[in-house]
Structures are given as C-alpha cells and as structure tokens.
Design an enzyme around this catalytic site. Structure first.
Site, short mmCIF file in Angstrom:
data_model
loop_
_atom_site.label_atom_id
_atom_site.label_comp_id
_atom_site.label_asym_id
_atom_site.label_seq_id
_atom_site.Cartn_x
_atom_site.Cartn_y
_atom_site.Cartn_z
N GLU A 1 1.21 -1.32 0.15
CA GLU A 1 -0.11 -0.18 0.10
C GLU A 1 1.21 1.23 -0.52
O GLU A 1 0.19 2.60 -0.73
CB GLU A 1 -0.38 -0.06 1.20
N HIS B 1 -12.26 -5.71 7.53
CA HIS B 1 -12.45 -5.67 6.03
C HIS B 1 -14.06 -5.04 5.74
O HIS B 1 -14.38 -4.94 4.71
CB HIS B 1 -12.65 -6.72 5.57
#
Lengths: 336, 326
Positions: free
Chosen positions: B61, B130
C-alpha cells in the site's frame, strides 16, 4: 557488494572538479552559517546539518540531467543547493523569512526547489522512496528518459517503505536510483547495532534483484562516476541501482546534539577523510594550484556571507501565507 | 443506453470516461488489471487501455500510494486503488503527512492531482478489518478532498470531478452499494465538488446522509410519510468541501436536524457538521440536533451483531418521531 566491486573512473577534468569543489565549499559554509544562526536564536525549530555529506549531493547532481528528479530527507540542505537553490533562499527559509524557498511554510526539513527538479525534503523517514519510484514511473509513461533519485539515510533501510519501493522499482524496472548516505548512525544509535547486515542498503539490494554498490561517499569524483553509470543504465531501461555512499556527519544528528556517542578515534579518522580534503588532494594531483583552491573557497565564503546578510534583512514571512496553498486554487476553503 | 446500471459498473464507467478523455490518467492497484478488481469495479479497463495505463501492483500500500503521489507531482494523473478502506491504515503516512501537506509546505511549488479510490463500509459480514466506514479518518486531515457517492450517476459525476481536480481526492466507494442500481450518468456528466443534493424534499426535519446512509434515510422518510411526517433528505456527496450552506438553508424550512453517519459516533464527521449548525444556525433550531452513527465498537461479524452497530431505518424513524414531538 564489497569495496572490491567499486570501480574508480576519473572522468571529471580539473576544471569540472574545481567547480564541484566550490559547490561543496558553498554547502559547507551554508551549513556552518545555519549552525551559527541557530545557536544565536535566529533559526527556530530544528536543523539537521549535512556538513560532511557534501560530496554525495554535489557528485550525484553533477552526474544528472537538469530535468532529472531528486527527492531528499530532512537532512537535505546540501541537495537543495546542489540542485540550484541559493544559500540565500535556504537560509531565509530557515530564518522564517518571506524570501525563503517555501515562503516560511517549510523550514529546514522541507527545502524544495521544484523548478529545478528538487522535489522536496521529507521528514518522515523513508516516505520519499516510493515517491521517487512514482516519479520514475511517470517519466517512463511520458517517455522523457528522465531519472529520479531518492537520497536517504542508513536509518531508512529498516522501514517498510524502503523495501516496498525497491521491490516495485525492481519489478517494473523503473529509472530510479536509491542513494543511501550511510553515516553509520541512525540518529543516536550505531546502525550496526540495529541492522543484521554490514551494508544496510547495498546488502538488501540483492533481495530485490537489484545491484547494490558500496562507494566512498566522501569522494566527489567516485560519487559522480558511480551515479553517472547508474543513471545511464536506468535511462536506457536497465532498471534501478542501489548505491550506498559511506560518509560521516560533522555535526550531531540535529540541533545542538554534540554526538558524544561517537568514539573520539572514529571521529578523528573520518575528519581526516573530510570530503573537501579528499577533493583538494584530487585537484592538487591534477595540477590545480593552492591559490585556485583558495579562490574557490573564498568565492563560496563571499556568497554565503552576502546570503546571511540578505536573509537577515529580508521581511518576515507574511502571516496571510498561513491560509494559502492548501489547494491548487491557492486557497484553503474547506466548506461552503 | 441501458435503463439502469449498477454502482459497481458505474465505477468502471466513470474511470473509463476520464481515461478516454485524458491520456495522462492512469490506474494503479492490486488486482485491478486482468482480475478486474476484487469488487469488479475495474472490469474492462485493462482491455481498453492496456497494461501501461492499468497496472497491477504487489500488496504494497505504501508503494501504491507513494508512487501515485510521485507520479502526480510529475505530470501524470493517477487513480490509485486501495482495495479495502481499512488498508488505508497501511499507507496512512501518505494520506496524513505527505499528500495533503506537500503543496502547502513547499509554498505551493507542487500540485498532487491524485485520486485514491477505496471500498468502504460495512453490512456485508466481512468482520472488523474489512468492514469499517473510515471516511472520518480522511476528514481529520486538512488538505484532502473527500467524495462518497450514493448512486451510480453520482459515482460517474464525482469521479469526473475527482480526476479533473488538481487537488488530492479520497474517493470512498461503498461496498454495500456495489450491487445497487440506478439511472446511468448522461454523457459528459461532471458534478461540482462540495455541492450537496436534496434527494427528497420535506418540511418537518432535515436528514443529512452520505453514501450508504442516503438509502437508509430515504427508506426512513418513506415510512415517516405514512405517519404524516415530512422529512427532507440531503445527500452530502462530499465531506470536503463540506456543503454547510445547503444544510443551513434546509434548516430554515424544517428547524430540526438529524445526521446519519456510518462511521463511528466517536470522531465521526457529523460532530463537525452539528458543531457548525450549533454555532451558525442555533436560531434556526426548534429541537436538539441528533446524530445517528456507527456504534463505538469494532465491526462484528455475525449479521445479528453487525445489524446492531450500523445505522438502520428503524433507528432513524424512532429518532425523528421523538424529535418531531419535542
């Protein structure tokens, strides 16, 4: 990965080397001025001086094209000057003046001269390695054959962004150079105490499929030649190189740190290998006279003296600047 | 043109329209190429634009967002995908310290025309790492623009505005809305950033919503109408710029305010909005302001638990009935 892998190519002639020597003098004298201004209370906050690191910035910059990109760290004064910022712009920024490089919004840790490709000094360790990787990706997308260079300290080699950037740059074969300024201390801690390999940057290169080279970072000619070769390779599509340039800080990590954690004999050894002395020896062997060397330094001294005077006399940063430049329209409006 | 399009397909449509218009627009992210994105929001982009402009990345990321930033500073307009908004935490340095600050701290020397897209929010049973609605994370950082569309047409219109913006934009796509359908966006559809929409007019109470909570608020408004309570529903569309003006103007008509947020009550964007209303719109109010927000717990997995912590139409109806009787 060892000293044996270092090739010494003396491609610089006497006049080019003399010009680089003068630039190094300019940086050294700017750093001394920054230190003195800090000690006299005219520079606030903190400074991370690069005295001792001059050969890396000057040698690398001279090996790059004017339109190449450079990303540096909070210890970045030398890179700003090597890429065309004037000592006056830098010192004025340190002194919170309207004429500073960033008009008083950046300070010592964020010197930037975007107009000459010096795309910033970043104070979160390692953060700019992915940025340089992205600038290299951009250069390839735009087919400009530019190269991006990230300069970073040995301490950055243990942070995740270092490894993420090296991997992405390697797998995309991007035109980016990763140049570690290994001064052997991660702030106050010897890098060897917190890193399992002897060459913190170069030894990690192989893990990402990249060449890793260890060089004498105090020899401006060696830095120049190494960066020139690596840049040519990157430009021709052969991917990134990790260059670990060994050097030493003349000052402590920051501000008034006296760096007492460094053994006296180690300091003495490194001071004897000061990059300015190394350059002088090279120049003398090329037939440059003591007078010419003296003139180069005197010229640099004159520029910095005038820069200090000009910065002292410049207007303070405009308070209205606090509310400009958040957005591209120049303003800071966040609501209707 | 199809009668309806899904929110999911609207994402790919919105990106493709901008990539056709401007060759400097590129996409970068995990599994966005051949796989078409784990939520199938980038289907067709690799085929149409090729691997140089639609690049798969490793699970990195920091490299994704950091490289996108470096590219944005040097003449490219990247759209970077962070697969789940929870993963923004893995590259938060770039959203907190680098991207929003570099223009300012260099005295305006650089611009960062960058879009960071991410799938946000709960309701699908993905558990605590999530499912979070994290729009308030970005809302806490001056220097980021924030869009969070609620309909397919708005996805396209806000995507166009985001890509064309010279400022960095965090673009929250809601996971719970991907399968929802709506009218397709007309050609050349561009919305103005910071312009809220009044999606249902009403006179008794103003309900301010964003992304997933717009549909929840509209469902509540339908049920309230059966009880002769007229709710006006505002879709903010963007958090930065925050369209306070539309909210205050609505309150001149309704005099009652309910804010419905999916992010947690603690630190949620509604806190800032109601503080402005209390400051600048106090005289407009005939009742206390109310915030209905995500509960201050990690998102649980089981439906029976998740349903308890995300705002529901029932909660909105109950709150408004109390408020109207105040």
């Amino acid at each position: 990965m060892t000293e044996a892998s270092v090739r010494r190519v003396e491609s610089l002639g006497a006049s080019e080397l003399l010009a680089l020597y003068e630039q190094m003098c300019l940086i050294r004298r700017t750093e001394q001025a920054a230190h003195d201004l800090f000690m006299s209370g005219m520079v606030k906050g903190t400074t991370h001086l690069a005295a001792g690191h001059e050969a890396i910035a000057v040698g690398a910059s001279a090996a790059l094209r004017p339109d190449d990109y450079v990303f540096a760290t909070y210890r970045g004064h030398h890179h700003a000057i090597a890429r065309g910022a004037t000592p006056e712009e830098c010192l004025a920024e340190l002194m919170s003046k309207a004429t500073g490089l960033c008009r008083g919004k950046g300070g010592s840790m964020h010197l930037t001269k975007a107009s000459t490709g010096m795309l910033g000094s970043y104070a979160i360790v390692g953060s700019h390695l992915p940025m340089a990787t992205g600038a290299a990706w951009s250069a390839r997308l735009r087919k400009t054959e530019q190269v991006a260079v990230a300069f970073f300290g040995d301490g950055a080699t243990n942070i995740g962004a270092f490894h993420e950037a090296l991997n992405l740059a390697a797998v995309w074969r991007l035109p980016v150079l990763f140049v570690c300024e290994n001064n052997f201390y991660m702030e106050y801690t010897p890098i060897a105490e917190v890193t399992a390999v002897p060459n913190p940057a170069a030894d990690r290169a192989a893990a990402h499929g990249l060449p890793g080279i260890v060089i004498d970072g105090n020899d401006v000619a060696e830095v120049h030649d190494t960066v020139a070769r690596a840049a040519a390779q990157a430009r021709s599509g052969d991917g990134p190189t990790v260059i670990e340039a060994r050097t030493y800080r003349h000052f402590g990590h920051s501000r008034t740190d006296p760096a007492k954690y460094r053994p006296a004999d180690e300091v003495e050894r490194w001071m004897a290998r000061d990059p300015l002395s190394v350059a002088r020896q090279r120049l003398e062997s090329l037939g440059v006279s003591a007078d010419e060397l003296q003139q180069a330094d005197a010229h640099a001294a004159g520029v910095v003296e005038a820069a200090v005077d000009a910065a002292k006399n410049a207007p303070e940063a405009d308070p209205a600047e606090a509310f400009t430049d958040v957005w591209a329209d120049g303003g800071s409006t966040w609501r209707t | 043109m199809a009668d309806v399009i899904t929110y999911r397909d609207a994402v790919a449509d919105g990106i493709a329209r901008e990539m056709r218009r401007d060759p400097s627009v590129v996409c970068i992210g995990e599994d966005i190429g051949a796989a078409g994105g784990v939520f199938k929001t980038t289907v067709g982009l690799l085929d149409e634009f090729g691997p140089e402009r639609v690049r798969d990345t490793p699970i990195s990321e920091q490299a994704i967002v950091g490289a996108a930033m470096g590219a944005a500073m040097t003449g490219v307009r990247p759209i970077a995908e962070i697969m789940f908004s929870d993963f923004l935490a893995c590259c938060w340095d770039y959203l907190a310290n680098e991207i929003p600050k570099v223009r300012y701290m260099t005295g305006g020397q650089v611009t960062v025309p960058l879009v960071i897209r991410t799938a946000n929010g709960g309701g699908l049973g993905f558990g605590a790492q999530h499912s979070q609605a994290v729009e308030n994370w970005a809302f806490a950082v001056p220097g980021l623009k924030i869009a969070a569309p609620s309909t397919p047409a708005d996805v396209v219109g806000l995507m166009a505005a985001a890509v064309r913006s010279d400022d960095p934009v965090v673009f929250f796509e809601h996971k719970g809305l991907f399968a929802s359908k709506g009218e397709p966006a007309p050609p050349d559809h561009v919305l103005e950033f910071g312009q809220a929409g009044i999606v249902r007019e009403g006179t008794d109470v103003t309900v301010v919503a964003l992304a997933s909570t717009v549909a929840t608020a509209l469902a509540a408004a339908d049920r309230l109408a059966e009880k002769d309570i007229s709710a006006e529903v505002i879709d903010l569309r963007c958090l930065i710029p925050l369209d306070v003006r539309t909210v205050l103007t609505s309150l001149e008509r309704t005099s009652r305010l309910v804010v419905v947020e999916e992010n947690p009550y603690q630190g949620g964007w509604g806190g800032t909005l109601v503080s402005i209303v209390a400051d600048e719109g106090f005289d407009l109010l005939d009742a206390p302001v109310k915030r209905i927000a995500g509960a201050c717990v990690p998102l649980p997995f089981a439906d029976a638990l998740e349903d308890r912590v995300i705002p529901t139409a029932d909660a909105i109806v109950d709150q408004i009935r109390t408020l109207v009787a105040y």
